[in-house]
Motif scaffolding. Sequence first.
Motif, PDB file in Angstrom:
ATOM      1  N   GLU A 127     -12.066 -17.197  58.930  1.00 49.71           N
ATOM      2  CA  GLU A 127     -11.302 -16.058  58.332  1.00 49.71           C
ATOM      3  C   GLU A 127     -10.401 -16.447  57.486  1.00 49.71           C
ATOM      4  O   GLU A 127     -10.136 -15.507  56.502  1.00 49.71           O
ATOM      5  CB  GLU A 127     -11.081 -15.365  59.680  1.00 49.71           C
ATOM      6  CG  GLU A 127     -10.483 -13.963  59.386  1.00 49.71           C
ATOM      7  CD  GLU A 127     -10.028 -13.110  60.433  1.00 49.71           C
ATOM      8  OE1 GLU A 127      -9.352 -12.332  60.261  1.00 49.71           O
ATOM      9  OE2 GLU A 127     -10.092 -13.786  61.580  1.00 49.71           O
ATOM     10  N   ASN A 128      -9.493 -17.406  58.065  1.00 48.50           N
ATOM     11  CA  ASN A 128      -8.163 -17.778  57.198  1.00 48.50           C
ATOM     12  C   ASN A 128      -8.684 -18.314  55.408  1.00 48.50           C
ATOM     13  O   ASN A 128      -8.091 -17.784  54.496  1.00 48.50           O
ATOM     14  CB  ASN A 128      -7.502 -18.559  57.564  1.00 48.50           C
ATOM     15  CG  ASN A 128      -6.075 -19.174  56.812  1.00 48.50           C
ATOM     16  OD1 ASN A 128      -5.738 -18.228  56.259  1.00 48.50           O
ATOM     17  ND2 ASN A 128      -5.761 -20.527  56.953  1.00 48.50           N
ATOM     18  N   ARG A 129      -9.858 -19.120  55.450  1.00 47.82           N
ATOM     19  CA  ARG A 129     -10.204 -19.318  54.360  1.00 47.82           C
ATOM     20  C   ARG A 129     -10.745 -18.286  53.396  1.00 47.82           C
ATOM     21  O   ARG A 129     -10.591 -18.079  52.218  1.00 47.82           O
ATOM     22  CB  ARG A 129     -11.629 -20.664  54.535  1.00 47.82           C
ATOM     23  CG  ARG A 129     -12.072 -21.041  53.485  1.00 47.82           C
ATOM     24  CD  ARG A 129     -13.311 -21.899  53.572  1.00 47.82           C
ATOM     25  NE  ARG A 129     -14.501 -21.053  54.086  1.00 47.82           N
ATOM     26  CZ  ARG A 129     -15.331 -20.109  53.148  1.00 47.82           C
ATOM     27  NH1 ARG A 129     -14.871 -20.259  51.850  1.00 47.82           N
ATOM     28  NH2 ARG A 129     -16.157 -19.563  53.663  1.00 47.82           N
ATOM     29  N   LYS A 132      -7.963 -16.322  52.094  1.00 47.09           N
ATOM     30  CA  LYS A 132      -7.329 -16.911  50.962  1.00 47.09           C
ATOM     31  C   LYS A 132      -8.087 -16.697  49.649  1.00 47.09           C
ATOM     32  O   LYS A 132      -7.345 -16.777  48.661  1.00 47.09           O
ATOM     33  CB  LYS A 132      -7.167 -18.651  51.330  1.00 47.09           C
ATOM     34  CG  LYS A 132      -6.030 -18.942  52.390  1.00 47.09           C
ATOM     35  CD  LYS A 132      -5.966 -20.537  52.444  1.00 47.09           C
ATOM     36  CE  LYS A 132      -4.806 -20.740  53.407  1.00 47.09           C
ATOM     37  NZ  LYS A 132      -4.877 -22.240  53.524  1.00 47.09           N
TER      38      LYS A 132
END
Length: 174
Positions: A127-129, A132
Amino acid sequence: MAEKKREDSWQDSDDKTLAETVLSHIKSKSTQLAAFDDAAKILGRTSAACGFRWNSEIRKRYEKEVKEAKLMRSKTKNEKTVPEKKERYVSKSNDLNDGPLSFDEAMSRIISIANELLRSYESLVEENRKLKIEVKDLRKQIESSKSTQPLAQEEFQAFMQIMQRAKRLSNIEA
């Protein structure tokens, strides 16, 4: 002087009912608190009174049966072929009075919690990727809109100059 007996004192039949109720809850992977609630309804007492009686008196007399019930519970747990959906990071047996776990059961619980945490971590990393990438795209859009704003401003100024010339030319010809 004769000893005075309380009217609400625990009878052997009450103790037996409480013990049977708690043991059946242990076998069925339920909590002891739920067992105390059920016993309270049957015996006409409070859940707290049942819990106190169990922990202060009856548990000691039923140690062997409690161990057997826990063993039966863990055997049925191992026999299941389809894993149950578990509550997040919470064991189904949440009773503090269940006693110590076997090494294998403790390791099994630790491993399953670690695996669940790992899956959760991997999901958060993914999810963070994605976030970003989304932030990067939005920054590009902002930068491109900033770079096109001066161009649009210049085009508007050129358009206004053309309109003014056209106006002057139309006044001259008239």
